[in-house]
Design an enzyme around this catalytic site. Sequence first.
Site, PDB file in Angstrom:
ATOM      1  N   LYS A   3     101.618  11.601   3.944  1.00 38.21           N
ATOM      2  CA  LYS A   3     102.440  11.362   5.140  1.00 38.21           C
ATOM      3  C   LYS A   3     103.359  12.539   5.443  1.00 38.21           C
ATOM      4  CE  LYS A   3     104.179   7.417   3.584  1.00 38.21           C
ATOM      5  NZ  LYS A   3     104.962   6.163   3.541  1.00 38.21           N
ATOM      6  N   LYS A  27     105.773  13.537   3.358  1.00 37.22           N
ATOM      7  CA  LYS A  27     107.085  13.256   2.769  1.00 37.22           C
ATOM      8  C   LYS A  27     107.107  13.713   1.319  1.00 37.22           C
ATOM      9  CE  LYS A  27     108.380   8.997   5.190  1.00 37.22           C
ATOM     10  NZ  LYS A  27     108.787   7.594   4.944  1.00 37.22           N
TER      11      LYS A  27
END
Length: 153
Positions: A44, A46
């Site tokens: 993602k 992150k």
Amino acid sequence: MRIVLTYGTFDLFHIGHVRLLQRARTFGDKLVVGVSSDKFNEEKGKKSIICYEHRAAIVAAMKDVDDVISEDSWNQKETDIKKLNADILVMGDDWEGKFDHFRDICEVKYVPRTHGISTSQLKEVLKPFSSKEISDLKDSFTTLENFIRQLNG
């Protein structure tokens, strides 16, 4: 028994996370929380400060949480809803409308975020700190995890 399912990264655990879990629990009898794995977070884009194992342990230590599962992909939610026989999927209102396609298999609720706090804001504050200071902070989170466990007995 009404089963509630929610998901999150839960990095740098804060009052917004506590309130999400408390709100989610009010919708049912059992709360299952999917905590995003480190690998999924990387997919993602992150980077978690706290590793998956510690984030999952912190979430599991909350009295409102009955079970924690690893969230490993975007496509997992539908499978989890069916496998767990979840009645309600609860997500923060920053995801409003993004999970409406699950309404044919369960109820979907979006709950308000806690204003003034987010993991992204906390990470911005941490940017100027050294690796040693970040490591000390991680140790503090481990202490917090142990404290929460003691409180929940």
